[in-house]
Design a protein around this motif. Structure first.
Motif, PDB file in Angstrom:
ATOM      1  N   HIS A  69       0.784  -1.124  -0.008  1.00  0.00           N
ATOM      2  CA  HIS A  69      -0.049   0.131  -0.030  1.00  0.00           C
ATOM      3  C   HIS A  69       0.804   1.220   0.201  1.00  0.00           C
ATOM      4  N   THR A  70       1.894   1.230  -0.701  1.00  0.00           N
ATOM      5  CA  THR A  70       2.806   2.216  -1.154  1.00  0.00           C
ATOM      6  C   THR A  70       3.135   2.571  -2.435  1.00  0.00           C
ATOM      7  N   ILE A  71       2.982   3.817  -2.867  1.00  0.00           N
ATOM      8  CA  ILE A  71       3.331   4.183  -4.204  1.00  0.00           C
ATOM      9  C   ILE A  71       4.682   4.694  -4.385  1.00  0.00           C
ATOM     10  N   GLY A  72       5.368   4.130  -5.355  1.00  0.00           N
ATOM     11  CA  GLY A  72       6.814   4.857  -5.408  1.00  0.00           C
ATOM     12  C   GLY A  72       6.767   5.988  -6.525  1.00  0.00           C
ATOM     13  N   VAL A  73       7.651   6.970  -6.166  1.00  0.00           N
ATOM     14  CA  VAL A  73       7.679   8.205  -7.257  1.00  0.00           C
ATOM     15  C   VAL A  73       9.053   8.486  -7.318  1.00  0.00           C
ATOM     16  N   ILE A  74       9.533   8.622  -8.482  1.00  0.00           N
ATOM     17  CA  ILE A  74      10.864   9.142  -8.837  1.00  0.00           C
ATOM     18  C   ILE A  74      10.589  10.364  -9.575  1.00  0.00           C
ATOM     19  N   SER A  75      11.657  11.448  -9.165  1.00  0.00           N
ATOM     20  CA  SER A  75      11.402  12.798  -9.393  1.00  0.00           C
ATOM     21  C   SER A  75      12.746  13.459  -9.511  1.00  0.00           C
ATOM     22  N   PHE A  76      12.978  14.544 -10.182  1.00  0.00           N
ATOM     23  CA  PHE A  76      14.095  15.242 -10.422  1.00  0.00           C
ATOM     24  C   PHE A  76      13.630  16.725 -10.320  1.00  0.00           C
ATOM     25  N   ASP A  77      14.335  17.603  -9.903  1.00  0.00           N
ATOM     26  CA  ASP A  77      13.970  18.950  -9.880  1.00  0.00           C
ATOM     27  C   ASP A  77      12.974  19.266  -8.746  1.00  0.00           C
ATOM     28  N   SER A  78      12.664  18.469  -7.962  1.00  0.00           N
ATOM     29  CA  SER A  78      11.728  18.653  -7.024  1.00  0.00           C
ATOM     30  C   SER A  78      11.400  19.894  -6.215  1.00  0.00           C
ATOM     31  N   SER A  85       4.586  20.743  -7.029  1.00  0.00           N
ATOM     32  CA  SER A  85       3.142  20.752  -6.915  1.00  0.00           C
ATOM     33  C   SER A  85       2.597  19.713  -7.333  1.00  0.00           C
ATOM     34  N   THR A  86       3.361  18.904  -8.337  1.00  0.00           N
ATOM     35  CA  THR A  86       2.744  17.635  -8.912  1.00  0.00           C
ATOM     36  C   THR A  86       3.010  16.712  -7.627  1.00  0.00           C
ATOM     37  N   LEU A  87       4.126  16.583  -7.025  1.00  0.00           N
ATOM     38  CA  LEU A  87       4.368  15.741  -5.952  1.00  0.00           C
ATOM     39  C   LEU A  87       3.511  16.052  -4.695  1.00  0.00           C
ATOM     40  N   LEU A  88       2.891  17.306  -4.514  1.00  0.00           N
ATOM     41  CA  LEU A  88       2.165  17.509  -3.440  1.00  0.00           C
ATOM     42  C   LEU A  88       0.621  16.666  -3.871  1.00  0.00           C
ATOM     43  N   GLY A  89       0.246  17.180  -5.188  1.00  0.00           N
ATOM     44  CA  GLY A  89      -0.826  16.307  -5.500  1.00  0.00           C
ATOM     45  C   GLY A  89      -0.948  14.952  -5.642  1.00  0.00           C
ATOM     46  N   ILE A  90       0.298  14.224  -5.907  1.00  0.00           N
ATOM     47  CA  ILE A  90       0.212  12.773  -5.835  1.00  0.00           C
ATOM     48  C   ILE A  90       0.034  12.164  -4.345  1.00  0.00           C
ATOM     49  N   GLY A  91       0.715  13.184  -3.408  1.00  0.00           N
ATOM     50  CA  GLY A  91       0.867  12.788  -2.058  1.00  0.00           C
ATOM     51  C   GLY A  91      -0.661  12.761  -1.399  1.00  0.00           C
ATOM     52  N   ASP A 281       2.024  30.621 -12.307  1.00  0.00           N
ATOM     53  CA  ASP A 281       1.292  31.167 -11.439  1.00  0.00           C
ATOM     54  C   ASP A 281       1.588  30.825  -9.934  1.00  0.00           C
ATOM     55  N   ILE A 282       3.018  31.012  -9.705  1.00  0.00           N
ATOM     56  CA  ILE A 282       3.625  30.890  -8.529  1.00  0.00           C
ATOM     57  C   ILE A 282       2.904  31.606  -7.164  1.00  0.00           C
ATOM     58  N   PRO A 283       2.846  31.206  -6.044  1.00  0.00           N
ATOM     59  CA  PRO A 283       1.940  31.977  -5.151  1.00  0.00           C
ATOM     60  C   PRO A 283       2.548  33.280  -5.207  1.00  0.00           C
ATOM     61  N   GLU A 284       3.582  33.814  -5.471  1.00  0.00           N
ATOM     62  CA  GLU A 284       4.411  35.101  -5.475  1.00  0.00           C
ATOM     63  C   GLU A 284       3.786  35.795  -6.521  1.00  0.00           C
ATOM     64  N   THR A 294      -0.057  35.588 -15.888  1.00  0.00           N
ATOM     65  CA  THR A 294       0.566  34.377 -16.060  1.00  0.00           C
ATOM     66  C   THR A 294      -0.506  33.170 -16.330  1.00  0.00           C
ATOM     67  N   VAL A 295       0.216  32.027 -16.870  1.00  0.00           N
ATOM     68  CA  VAL A 295      -0.571  30.984 -17.206  1.00  0.00           C
ATOM     69  C   VAL A 295      -0.400  30.077 -15.990  1.00  0.00           C
ATOM     70  N   ARG A 296      -1.642  29.414 -15.711  1.00  0.00           N
ATOM     71  CA  ARG A 296      -1.819  28.805 -14.468  1.00  0.00           C
ATOM     72  C   ARG A 296      -2.058  27.198 -14.693  1.00  0.00           C
ATOM     73  N   PRO A 297      -0.947  26.297 -14.987  1.00  0.00           N
ATOM     74  CA  PRO A 297      -1.370  25.038 -15.238  1.00  0.00           C
ATOM     75  C   PRO A 297      -1.602  24.309 -13.750  1.00  0.00           C
ATOM     76  N   ASP A 298      -2.566  23.414 -13.845  1.00  0.00           N
ATOM     77  CA  ASP A 298      -2.839  22.786 -12.578  1.00  0.00           C
ATOM     78  C   ASP A 298      -2.126  21.517 -12.146  1.00  0.00           C
ATOM     79  N   HIS A 299      -0.722  22.040 -11.754  1.00  0.00           N
ATOM     80  CA  HIS A 299       0.106  20.932 -11.355  1.00  0.00           C
ATOM     81  C   HIS A 299      -0.314  19.999 -10.595  1.00  0.00           C
ATOM     82  N   GLU A 300      -1.040  20.091  -9.455  1.00  0.00           N
ATOM     83  CA  GLU A 300      -1.817  18.956  -8.418  1.00  0.00           C
ATOM     84  C   GLU A 300      -2.682  18.307  -9.199  1.00  0.00           C
TER      85      GLU A 300
END
Length: 340
Positions: A69-78, A85-91, A281-284, A294-300
């Motif tokens: 019951h664990t999902i593995g994720v491999i990522s770079f430039d996190s 934001s994508t990792l946040l959505g995955i979590g 569309d970073i928070p700042e 800016t363009v807001r892509p929904d990474h989550e």
């Protein structure tokens, strides 16, 4: 064993595979006592395991993957906004489904580091893997290093259509940005790009150029960047010396931030003299001077959809085509009609 195992960490399957001169999949077959391995090869692998004092966990001893019951994720430039934001959505999506998440981060984009990280991830009790790579080469190295039969989903890049892939609609996002500036009366739009080896950066370059050409406008020379505010600042200093620059589309908000600083130092007003649009569309973004269009892509959402797809594969259901996640354009004060 110099070069086989880095000091300061336990051996992983990738170390065993290199010392034995076989693939990580072959090591996995030996660990799981599968019959389709030649005896000579099996002995080499077992000797490498002994030399490296490799300690396989329960997965390597035959734990049924469907019980994990664990999902593995491999990522770079996190640390960058999009992957983070994508990792946040995955979590969040994994937790909602009752799964934990284990994340592996290779030390670099080279194949050896990726294979090491992937082998380490596969040696854990994971039910499936999500790769978060904007590089085709890196994603291919990672996915081809997986043990046979382990469910996998790719974010942005995959070697072919056999791996379900979840993507941002880069073309639509860029089209929104460029057409917004053209509707404001700007004769053309300059572009500060991300690194050329990145699929998302290259897709934004191609979409920027195609949108201008389809509208009957010539495309200026691309000004290269590397996602950082520093590269945006240097690009801004270069653009400040050019004549006729009235609109700039930066491939991400951090480069747009550096661009705004350079224009300010050179006495170029935004948006009175030059309009600027970013991407992410970073928070700042809404608190810059001026607030950034800016363009807001929904990474989550990308992260959520990748988990949804992976769970389908884990459950033995066929993967369905996943529509691209369509961004939106957030209009703020950094764009204005071109001065006549």
């Amino acid at each position: 064993m110099a070069g086989i195992r880095r000091e300061g960490r336990p051996a992983v399957i990738g170390d065993v595979a290199r010392l034995a001169g076989v693939s990580p999949q072959t090591v996995s077959r030996v660990l799981n006592e599968r019959p389709n391995v030649r005896e000579k090869t099996r002995k080499r692998v077992l000797e490498a395991i002994r030399q490296l004092d490799y300690r396989p966990n329960l997965m390597a001893r035959g734990l049924v993957r469907q019980q994990a019951h664990t999902i593995g994720v491999i990522s770079f430039d996190s640390v960058l906004f999009g992957p983070a934001s994508t990792l946040l959505g995955i979590g969040r999506a994994a937790r909602a489904a009752g799964y934990g998440v284990t994340i592996a981060t290779p030390e670099s984009f080279d194949r050896g580091s990726i294979v090491d990280a992937m082998a380490d991830l596969a040696s854990h009790t994971v039910a499936g893997v999500i790769t978060v790579f904007p590089s085709q080469v890196a994603a291919t190295s990672a996915l081809l290093s997986l043990p046979a039969g382990l469910p996998a989903v790719a974010v942005e890049a995959a070697p072919d259509d056999s791996v379900p892939t979840v993507r941002i609609d880069q073309v639509e996002g860029v089209r929104m940005a460029v057409e917004h500036l053209l509707r404001l009366g700007h004769p053309t739009v300059w572009h500060i790009s991300g690194p050329r080896e990145r699929m998302d950066a290259q897709a934004r370059i191609e979409a920027w150029r195609a949108t201008l050409e389809q509208a009957g406008h010539s495309a200026p020379q691309v000004v290269p960047g590397d996602w950082s505010a520093e590269s945006g600042y240097q690009a801004g200093l270069e653009l400040a010396e050019r004549q006729g620059v009235t609109a700039v589309f930066a491939a991400n908000d951090h480069m747009a931030l550096g661009l705004l600083r350079a224009f300010h130092e050179r006495g170029i007003r935004v948006p009175e003299d030059v309009s600027v649009v970013g991407f992410d569309d970073i928070p700042e973004a809404g608190y810059l001077i001026p607030p950034l269009t800016t363009v807001r892509p929904d990474h989550e959402e990308v992260g959520r959809r990748s988990v949804e797809m992976l769970l389908r594969l884990i459950d033995g259901r066929d993967g369905e085509a996943v529509p691209c996640v369509v961004p939106t354009l957030v209009r703020r004060a950094s764009t204005a009609p071109a001065q006549r």
